[in-house]
Design a protein around this motif. Structure first.
Motif, mmCIF file in Angstrom:
data_model
loop_
_atom_site.group_PDB
_atom_site.id
_atom_site.type_symbol
_atom_site.label_atom_id
_atom_site.label_comp_id
_atom_site.label_asym_id
_atom_site.label_seq_id
_atom_site.Cartn_x
_atom_site.Cartn_y
_atom_site.Cartn_z
ATOM 1 N N THR A 104 0.776 -1.118 -0.066
ATOM 2 C CA THR A 104 0.014 -0.145 0.030
ATOM 3 C C THR A 104 0.868 1.269 -0.003
ATOM 4 O OG1 THR A 104 -1.740 -1.302 1.160
ATOM 5 C CG2 THR A 104 -1.809 1.270 1.375
ATOM 6 N N VAL A 105 2.020 1.298 0.896
ATOM 7 C CA VAL A 105 2.747 2.487 1.001
ATOM 8 C C VAL A 105 3.586 2.637 -0.217
ATOM 9 C CG1 VAL A 105 4.662 3.378 2.177
ATOM 10 C CG2 VAL A 105 2.993 2.194 3.478
ATOM 11 N N VAL A 106 3.986 1.564 -0.986
ATOM 12 C CA VAL A 106 4.735 1.507 -1.971
ATOM 13 C C VAL A 106 3.883 2.317 -3.373
ATOM 14 C CG1 VAL A 106 5.828 0.405 -3.834
ATOM 15 C CG2 VAL A 106 6.556 -0.233 -1.771
ATOM 16 N N GLY A 107 2.409 1.817 -3.247
ATOM 17 C CA GLY A 107 1.892 2.079 -4.289
ATOM 18 C C GLY A 107 1.450 3.645 -4.129
ATOM 19 N N VAL A 108 1.070 4.055 -2.997
ATOM 20 C CA VAL A 108 0.700 5.576 -2.801
ATOM 21 C C VAL A 108 1.897 6.522 -3.052
ATOM 22 C CG1 VAL A 108 0.027 7.205 -0.937
ATOM 23 C CG2 VAL A 108 -0.898 5.062 -0.990
ATOM 24 N N GLY A 109 3.199 6.152 -2.652
ATOM 25 C CA GLY A 109 4.334 6.682 -2.680
ATOM 26 C C GLY A 109 4.641 6.836 -4.232
ATOM 27 N N LYS A 110 4.574 5.785 -4.906
ATOM 28 C CA LYS A 110 4.920 5.703 -6.500
ATOM 29 C C LYS A 110 3.857 6.844 -7.139
ATOM 30 C CE LYS A 110 6.145 2.643 -10.032
ATOM 31 N NZ LYS A 110 6.506 1.222 -10.393
ATOM 32 N N GLY A 149 -3.912 4.924 3.268
ATOM 33 C CA GLY A 149 -3.788 5.942 2.071
ATOM 34 C C GLY A 149 -4.287 7.252 2.658
ATOM 35 N N ILE A 150 -5.228 7.425 3.245
ATOM 36 C CA ILE A 150 -5.893 8.581 3.843
ATOM 37 C C ILE A 150 -4.813 9.002 5.253
ATOM 38 C CG2 ILE A 150 -7.361 9.678 5.211
ATOM 39 C CD1 ILE A 150 -9.545 7.788 3.636
ATOM 40 N N VAL A 151 -4.366 8.006 5.810
ATOM 41 C CA VAL A 151 -3.374 8.486 6.774
ATOM 42 C C VAL A 151 -2.151 9.124 6.298
ATOM 43 C CG1 VAL A 151 -1.714 7.507 8.570
ATOM 44 C CG2 VAL A 151 -4.215 6.732 8.630
ATOM 45 N N TYR A 152 -1.653 8.401 5.165
ATOM 46 C CA TYR A 152 -0.356 8.827 4.282
ATOM 47 C C TYR A 152 -0.717 10.551 3.923
ATOM 48 C CZ TYR A 152 3.613 8.139 1.174
ATOM 49 O OH TYR A 152 4.539 8.187 0.371
ATOM 50 N N TRP A 153 -2.131 10.822 3.424
ATOM 51 C CA TRP A 153 -2.435 11.933 3.281
ATOM 52 C C TRP A 153 -2.252 13.038 4.187
ATOM 53 C CZ3 TRP A 153 -7.600 12.969 0.404
ATOM 54 C CH2 TRP A 153 -7.455 14.204 -0.325
ATOM 55 N N CYS A 154 -2.639 12.685 5.207
ATOM 56 C CA CYS A 154 -2.955 13.570 6.641
ATOM 57 C C CYS A 154 -1.608 13.956 6.915
ATOM 58 C CB CYS A 154 -3.768 13.046 7.614
ATOM 59 S SG CYS A 154 -5.520 12.583 7.063
ATOM 60 N N CYS A 155 -0.686 13.010 6.894
ATOM 61 C CA CYS A 155 0.526 12.886 7.547
ATOM 62 C C CYS A 155 1.566 14.033 6.631
ATOM 63 C CB CYS A 155 1.647 11.588 7.654
ATOM 64 S SG CYS A 155 0.870 10.605 8.989
ATOM 65 N N THR A 156 1.352 13.712 5.208
ATOM 66 C CA THR A 156 1.833 14.700 4.205
ATOM 67 C C THR A 156 1.595 16.132 4.422
ATOM 68 O OG1 THR A 156 2.092 12.718 2.845
ATOM 69 C CG2 THR A 156 2.364 15.048 2.043
ATOM 70 N N LEU A 157 0.216 16.328 4.832
ATOM 71 C CA LEU A 157 -0.432 17.680 5.079
ATOM 72 C C LEU A 157 0.069 18.422 6.483
ATOM 73 C CD1 LEU A 157 -4.226 17.199 4.429
ATOM 74 C CD2 LEU A 157 -2.728 18.402 2.802
ATOM 75 N N ASN A 192 3.353 17.850 6.967
ATOM 76 C CA ASN A 192 4.752 18.306 6.468
ATOM 77 C C ASN A 192 5.494 17.271 7.391
ATOM 78 O OD1 ASN A 192 4.888 19.795 4.656
ATOM 79 N ND2 ASN A 192 4.116 21.656 5.907
ATOM 80 N N LEU A 193 5.379 15.978 7.794
ATOM 81 C CA LEU A 193 6.086 15.270 8.501
ATOM 82 C C LEU A 193 7.134 14.743 7.397
ATOM 83 C CD1 LEU A 193 3.654 13.130 10.721
ATOM 84 C CD2 LEU A 193 4.881 15.228 10.988
ATOM 85 N N ASP A 194 8.232 14.078 7.900
ATOM 86 C CA ASP A 194 9.166 13.546 7.335
ATOM 87 C C ASP A 194 8.836 12.378 6.358
ATOM 88 O OD1 ASP A 194 12.245 13.175 6.365
ATOM 89 O OD2 ASP A 194 12.005 11.359 7.525
ATOM 90 N N LEU A 195 9.269 12.235 4.931
ATOM 91 C CA LEU A 195 8.705 10.929 4.326
ATOM 92 C C LEU A 195 8.763 9.777 4.982
ATOM 93 C CD1 LEU A 195 7.236 10.237 1.616
ATOM 94 C CD2 LEU A 195 9.668 10.000 0.799
ATOM 95 N N VAL A 196 9.955 9.419 5.326
ATOM 96 C CA VAL A 196 10.166 7.819 6.274
ATOM 97 C C VAL A 196 9.179 7.920 7.128
ATOM 98 C CG1 VAL A 196 11.725 6.550 7.247
ATOM 99 C CG2 VAL A 196 12.574 7.914 5.469
ATOM 100 N N LEU A 197 8.805 8.856 8.171
ATOM 101 C CA LEU A 197 8.129 8.802 9.154
ATOM 102 C C LEU A 197 6.336 8.731 8.594
ATOM 103 C CD1 LEU A 197 7.766 9.123 12.347
ATOM 104 C CD2 LEU A 197 7.456 11.561 11.881
ATOM 105 N N VAL A 198 6.160 9.297 7.529
ATOM 106 C CA VAL A 198 4.790 9.331 7.174
ATOM 107 C C VAL A 198 4.666 7.827 6.511
ATOM 108 C CG1 VAL A 198 3.359 9.987 4.743
ATOM 109 C CG2 VAL A 198 4.803 11.735 6.201
#
Lengths: 202, 202, 202
Positions: free
Chosen positions: C102-108, C158-166, C168-174
């Motif tokens: 999931t994480v790989v797919g969102v990131g790509k 995926g939604i959590v990924y989005w929220c964390c990006t909003l 401005n967390l570090d990518l690895v942490l996200v």
């Protein structure tokens, strides 16, 4: 005048389409449904290959494959009841198609610059994936996952292609040897009912 | 304000999604499964078309199709038991969707520079492939291969599109005539239960 | 030396392939059929994602995924009867795979410049579509449409990924937070048998 390869391709497409249409007829499909299943059997493998390789699907550049599948449909409509007597002829045609499609798939992938292990997979997809799509359409477990050696013949043919290329043989010779090996393995597998071992269910 | 075509597209997407969700509910799918089946019914045909044409799948540029399918899910959850009374309404909506999707598919393919025989196939895929994917997901033999004329209406609509273009008619007029012919053929086929002949199994 | 992410990817691929091979063995598939089903389970989701995103399918650039699926086949052939005792281990591995894919797919998808709602869908396809293809190959209704929460864990991840990006967390942490949320939701869903509501059939 069609070349010898085009003639083989026509025979292969026709035989693949016939196999789809016959299985569709056993499930009471109408003419349109049978045509779609026949067409998918004939062009499905090459289409999946071309999608994965990101090139225009081969049948979108020349309507011959659609016409050929339509001829197969008319053939079954007209001579359906007598097809059973031609069982061996169609088996030979189907094996020719399998061999040719494999060689075409391997060659196309190599031409596009992919490594040989990708080409072997693409050759196998070209030869065998159409039958998987056919069986999904008629709602059966794909035959090639359980019966005589089929896709494995494509894999071996692809490896033979690779080995012959390593020996620097002429391209036409490479393709003849590779295609013949697919054809012979398939014929021998059915004649002697050679199957792969099955996994035992839990 | 949405245009008239956008309104038709919304109606068509909604009706296609409803058909997927209702069949999923008959198989005891959960909400997520029903949503996926509804979505695949609505956007599956156009997605396959766009993959074959090598353009970005249309739904990836505008979330309206996902939202529209979600609305269809809520509708079935809320009013599921009363849907049976709306059978005829949904049949009309579904036929509108079929007509519009076909016209959109033919037009998009022509715009990309493909010949008309490819466009006719793409129009039929846009209209009819979603229903095939739906039936594969619910593990049934695709309905359109055995029941009343459905995809053949798309094929005829595509041919009508072609003929009208040859007559140099205005594009909007071409699309209206083509879409109307798909709609009428589908309506008449169901009203008079017009089916294609079936192949006789061996 | 493989990195930690590569190690997780290997574990996930292996676990996904095992799940395909085990279900194939219950249907008496031969070794080749089981391999194809295992491979399709492991790489099918990512392949569909890459076709939709119009990039070269990930497994065509590195044979590790094919090798990993072959190892899974040998494992089942050798230790098939004892696999039942490892049920919990494989469930953990499978959940790791789901989270990572999931994480790989969102990131790509984000890297390719698509909006987040597309990335969430692509993450879910990467994680869950392989299992759908597996179930189509073995001719069963896809499990994820009817059983415990599975693809919904990907959507939430995926939604959590989005929220964390909003935030401005570090990518690895996200990616760690997003992956952990998928993993935890899946584990908790199975432990407490949390299912989505089902639609009632008409």
């Amino acid at each position: 005048m069609p070349t010898f390869v085009q003639l083989l391709e026509f025979i292969g497409t026709f035989a693949f389409a016939i196999s789809g249409i016959r299985l569709a007829s056993a499930k009471q499909f109408d003419w349109f449904g049978a045509y779609v299943v026949g067409l998918a059997t004939a062009i499905g493998g090459g289409t999946l290959r071309d999608l994965l390789l990101d090139v225009t699907p081969f049948w979108m550049t020349n309507p011959i494959y659609l016409i050929c599948s339509a001829l197969a449909l008319f053939w079954v409509i007209l001579f359906g009841k007598n097809l059973i007597h031609l069982h061996n002829t169609f088996f030979i045609f189907d094996s020719i198609g399998l061999a040719l499609f494999t060689v075409v798939g391997v060659g196309k992938t190599i031409t596009l610059g992919y490594p040989f292990w990708v080409a072997i997979i693409m050759g196998s997809i070209t030869g065998a994936a159409g039958g998987v799509i056919r069986d999904i359409f008629i709602n059966e477990i794909p035959l090639i996952f359980r019966k005589e050696i089929y896709a494995v013949a494509c894999v071996i043919g692809g490896i033979v292609y690779w080995c012959c290329t390593l020996l620097n043989l002429d391209l036409v010779l490479v393709q003849c040897i590779s295609g013949s090996s697919v054809f012979l393995i398939r014929i021998l597998a059915v004649k002697f009912q050679i199957c792969l071992p099955r996994l035992k269910g839990e």
